[in-house]
Each structure stands twice: as structure tokens, then as C-alpha cells.
Design an enzyme around this catalytic site. Structure first.
Site, PDB file in Angstrom:
ATOM      1  N   LYS A   1      -0.972  11.914   4.811  1.00  0.00           N
ATOM      2  CA  LYS A   1      -0.775  11.005   5.950  1.00  0.00           C
ATOM      3  C   LYS A   1      -0.095   9.719   5.467  1.00  0.00           C
ATOM      4  CE  LYS A   1      -3.868   8.120   7.002  1.00  0.00           C
ATOM      5  NZ  LYS A   1      -4.103   6.677   6.836  1.00  0.00           N
TER       6      LYS A   1
ATOM      7  N   LYS B   1       0.838  -1.205   0.000  1.00  0.00           N
ATOM      8  CA  LYS B   1       0.000   0.000   0.000  1.00  0.00           C
ATOM      9  C   LYS B   1       0.873   1.256   0.000  1.00  0.00           C
ATOM     10  CE  LYS B   1      -3.537   2.766   0.295  1.00  0.00           C
ATOM     11  NZ  LYS B   1      -4.875   2.835   0.847  1.00  0.00           N
TER      12      LYS B   1
END
Lengths: 306, 306
Positions: B249, B181
Site C-alpha cells: 500500500k 515516509k
């Protein structure tokens, strides 16, 4: 059907792209007259009966009011062909009114506009039509062509584009094709570096890069670069394809033009430093996907806090 | 067929991704028990008869040796659900041996490995299975799922992945899904900025960005980002989708992990500065494609020599 069977056209430049493109035009039945700086290359390629010109001027004279396609390495090379020198052997020296010059190389935007003016002074048209798709695209006639020029001129070039590529888009007036090509190279270079950093990171983080590539292809990270060049990075096969030094040349040209119109592109600027570093380390003749070799080297140098 | 009709499973987190995913599981006939911090959200979503748990612990107790899927915003949120607090109301406090916890959020790699150990101490399995595809992918069940865990655990999770996404890839052991990811977000963020800079450049250079996007889609610059987010940049429609602050983030998390394993990623570092700048300028709640607004602003500031 293109309707170009037996139509006479000119072609200048038999480099690693041009030789395939000239071949595809010949196969489609175009009566092609060729100019190449190294005459032997032209002789190799051509069947008997196809004309080989000794100078760009001779090529222009042989074609008369027809279409002349140029596909050479860089801006100095296309300048040399069109302008020629003091010997008066340039393309403009032999250009007839009504001719159409199509530059399919990646040429500086400003030079493109200047050359188009020079050609227009002879009563001829100009289309800039740089391509994306590399040597494979040139060979398989699957190039993407970005065209700049008048509606009439791009319309006249279209049957040739149909032979040479999968699709062409009329981007705008003269120079707009080169602007689109700059945008293309911006995205290609940045995506290559992105895929390289991502795969280097994945391996160092304990994930199999081949599995990561496979997983990511189906999602938002999916791209032609991840598909083709990502595989080359995993296999570490870096025979060019498109050379890193050509990519760097295109990026320098893009930044030079961007600066000239007052446009700041911070990420491209950083990326260009990385491509410059790749060439400086002696990897300029690797395929573009070799940026992974630089990313791997840099990943282990500076910046990392263990 | 998934064979999950009537099977009881747990789901924690009804955010903008989780609510769609829970809905898809319910539609597929899964007997879903839900936990959400804001109980009213769960009540809204659910038909009568589906269980709503007051605490993560109660959810774990209701599911017993079954499967519990977690999809929350960030690492602190998933830590809070699994570890709970001094009140003993965490998922681990109620976890039965043989249960399987699947974290589908984007969670720090190190935390993932720690949480998996905590879960393993209870005799339960853990799979990290972050996704790509955004809210649309969650709604249409076309997510790409990157799974880390043992063969047995990922195999057990697979029927749920089949309901929730288009494809899942077993990347490696626990944490490998999160590493993938990170790699995904690296490519997505860099490609977004690349497309933004390219389209800003094209417009300033006198080319129509819509034509440029169209031309480039067929070549090496072609990507899912150019297709979807490129269109949003041209239309200037920046309703999220995936928010810029979430992208930031994820990038900070990726760089933090990269540094912890001594990996330097120079282009991602530069790009992260740009995403940080975007959020600092108050554009953090725009869709990711809003990076074009920053690129346009920066193109006119500093660095450019007119």
C-alpha cells in the site's frame, strides 16, 4: 599480536586496494615480497631490502612453503597471475608444496574453484577472501573479509586477515567467500539505487534530502550506504571510492553465476540494467554513489505521467 | 521531563501501532481522551476516568484548543475521521481554534495537504508525522518520526514525539513528513528485497546464509534490515511486525505521488511489481521479511538458464 613479525610472505597486486593492504602488512612487520605487473609501482612502495619479484613464478619461488596474497582487479588478472602463460612464469609454475594462496580480489566463483584445484595439484592450499569496505577500508584496515576454504587454510590465513581488516568470517569451502561477496554486492548495489531513488524523489516532492537522510538513519531504512553514500549523493561528491564500472562488473559476475546454477534474481536483474545504463552514459568512473546522477536523469525521462 | 503530566490530549486509532502509542502517552501522565471506531477496544485499554469519545467530533469537543493525535491504517480511515460524513460527526465539525491535529499514520501526500487546509479553515494547526520502527518501535517508544508542518506546530508536537519515539526530525512544511515516509518505504522495501535475493542466492550457491549475514553486517552491505529482517528470513519466522500488504500500500502510494509530480523511479517500480506478486500469491499477511518466500519461489521460476 599477530606473531608475523619477520615472517616472509608474498603479495601480488598494488592497485588502489592492494597498495594499502601491502603497506599495512609491512607496517605490521611482515617480510613482504612483492609482485606487480608494473614494477615501478612496487619500487615506489617498498623500503629497501623488501624483495620485488619479476614474475609471479619468481614470487612463488621466493616464498616457498609460505603464504601468498593476491589482490588484483578482476578474474582475467588473477587467472594471469596464477596460471601464467606459455612462458611458464605463472604462480603455479613456482609454487611449493605447503604454500597457501589467498585471493582477496572479487573473482568469478567458477574460476575460483578451478584455480583452487590447480593450486591443490601442487600440494598447496587456497583461500578465497574477497573484501568489503573499499579503499578507505583497505587504508584503515577496517575491511570485512569473507573467507572460503578449509578450516586449516582459513586458520592459517587468519593472522593476515587480522592485520588487514576489522573482521573475517569463514563462510564455507572454497568459493563460498566469493558467493558471499556476490551477495554483498547485490545488497550494496540495490541499496545504493534505493537511496538514490529515495533522495531524488524526496527533493522533487519538496522535502530537503539532507533532513530525510538524517530522519531515516535512525529507523528501518538505516544503513551504512545511507550514512556514507547518502551523504555523498547530497554533497554530489563522486570521486571514487568504489567505481560504478567495478560495481557493474561484480553484478554481471553475480548474475552470470546465478544463471549458471539456475537462479533468477528479478530485482538484481533490473538494477544491473540501471548500472549498465550508468556506465553507457559515461559515468562509469564516478563513485558508486553517482548512481544518484542516473536516478535523477531517469526520474525526468519516460514513465512519469505529469 | 515532558511536562505533559495532567495535560489533556486526544488520540484516535487503537490499531496495532496506536494501542502502544496511546499506552505510552497514558504512562507518561497525559490525560488522554480516546476515539476508536470499535469502542470496545478503547474500553479495554483505558483505566477508569480516561475519556472515551463516541465520535471524532466529540473527541475534538472534549479536547478544545489542545492536541489531537491520529494513528489509523490508511488514507480513507484518516479522511473518515477528520472529514466525517453527512452526520457532521467528523473531527473538523468539533474542532476549536488553536487546536493542533497530528496525523501519525502513513497518508497520501496530496490528501495530507488537503486535510491540513480543512483544519486550518477552523483556525487549527496540522502536523503530518508518520513513523518508522513498526510495532516494536511503537511499543518500546523507539519510533523514528518524520514531521511536516510549521515551526510553531512541530515545536508544540515535540513533547508528544519525545514520549512516543527515539527521535523526530522536522523535514519541512505540511506534507514533507509524508514525503520522507515515502522515501523511507522506498529504501525499506528495496533493501528487504535486496537482502532476500542475496540470501536466496547465497544458499543456492552453497554458502550458509547465516554466515553471509554475519559477514556482511560489518561492511557496506550492513543495514538495520539485514540485521533484523535478515535474521527473520534465516529463521523463517514471518509473524507480522509490518505486513507485506501494508508495505505494498505504501509503495503504491509513493508511486502514485511520484507519477503525479512527473517522477519516474524504475527500480521502485520493479520492486512494487514483486510486492504485488507477493500479495497476489496470498502472502500479504506475512511480515515484510516474507519477501524472501517470494524471492525463493521466483529464483526457481523463469529467467534462469540452467
Amino acid at each position: 599480536m599477530t606473531g608475523l613479525n619477520g615472517v616472509r610472505a608474498g603479495f601480488a597486486g598494488l592497485g588502489f586496494m592492494g597498495k594499502h593492504m601491502a603497506c599495512n602488512l609491512l607496517k605490521a612487520g611482515v617480510d613482504l615480497h612483492i609482485y606487480n605487473r608494473t614494477r615501478s609501482k612496487a619500487a615506489e612502495l617498498l623500503d629497501e631490502g623488501t624483495g620485488v619479484a619479476d614474475t609471479p613464478r619468481a614470487l612463488a619461488e621466493a616464498i616457498g612453503g609460505g603464504v601468498i596474497i593476491i589482490c588484483v582487479t578482476d578474474t582475467p588478472a588473477v587467472e594471469a597471475i596464477i596460471r601464467g602463460g606459455e612462458d611458464g612464469a605463472g604462480l603455479v609454475d613456482g609454487l611449493s608444496p605447503g604454500a597457501l594462496v589467498i585471493d582477496m580480489g572479487t573473482t568469478r566463483v567458477e574460476s575460483t574453484r578451478e584455480l583452487a584445484q590447480l593450486v591443490a595439484a601442487k600440494g598447496a592450499g587456497f583461500v578465497d577472501a574477497p573484501v568489503s569496505g573499499g579503499e578507505v577500508g583497505a587504508r584503515d584496515a577496517t575491511l570485512t573479509i569473507m573467507a572460503g576454504g578449509s578450516d586449516a587454510d582459513v586458520g592459517r590465513a587468519a593472522p593476515y586477515f587480522d592485520i588487514l581488516g576489522r573482521a573475517h568470517t569463514h563462510i564455507g569451502s572454497v568459493g563460498a567467500g566469493q558467493v558471499a561477496k556476490c551477495a554483498n554486492q547485490t545488497i550494496v548495489a540495490l541499496t545504493l539505487t534505493a537511496v538514490a531513488e529515495a533522495l531524488v524523489f524526496a527533493r522533487k516532492g519538496g522535502a530537503d534530502p539532507a533532513k530525510v537522510r538524517e530522519a531515516l538513519l535512525g529507523g528501518f531504512a538505516g544503513s551504512r550506504i545511507l550514512e556514507l553514500h547518502g551523504q555523498r549523493m547530497i554533497d554530489e561528491t563522486f570521486e571514487p571510492g568504489g567505481r560504478a564500472r567495478t560495481q557493474l562488473k561484480d553484478l554481471e559476475q553475480t548474475l552470470e553465476y546465478a544463471r549458471s546454477i539456475g537462479v533468477h534474481l528479478p530485482l538484481l536483474e533490473r538494477d544491473t540494467e540501471l548500472w549498465r545504463e550508468m556506465v553507457a552514459r559515461g559515468w562509469g568512473d564516478l563513485d558508486q554513489s553517482g548512481i544518484m546522477v542516473l536516478a535523477r536523469a531517469l526520474s525526468e525521462e519516460g514513465g512519469g505521467e505529469p
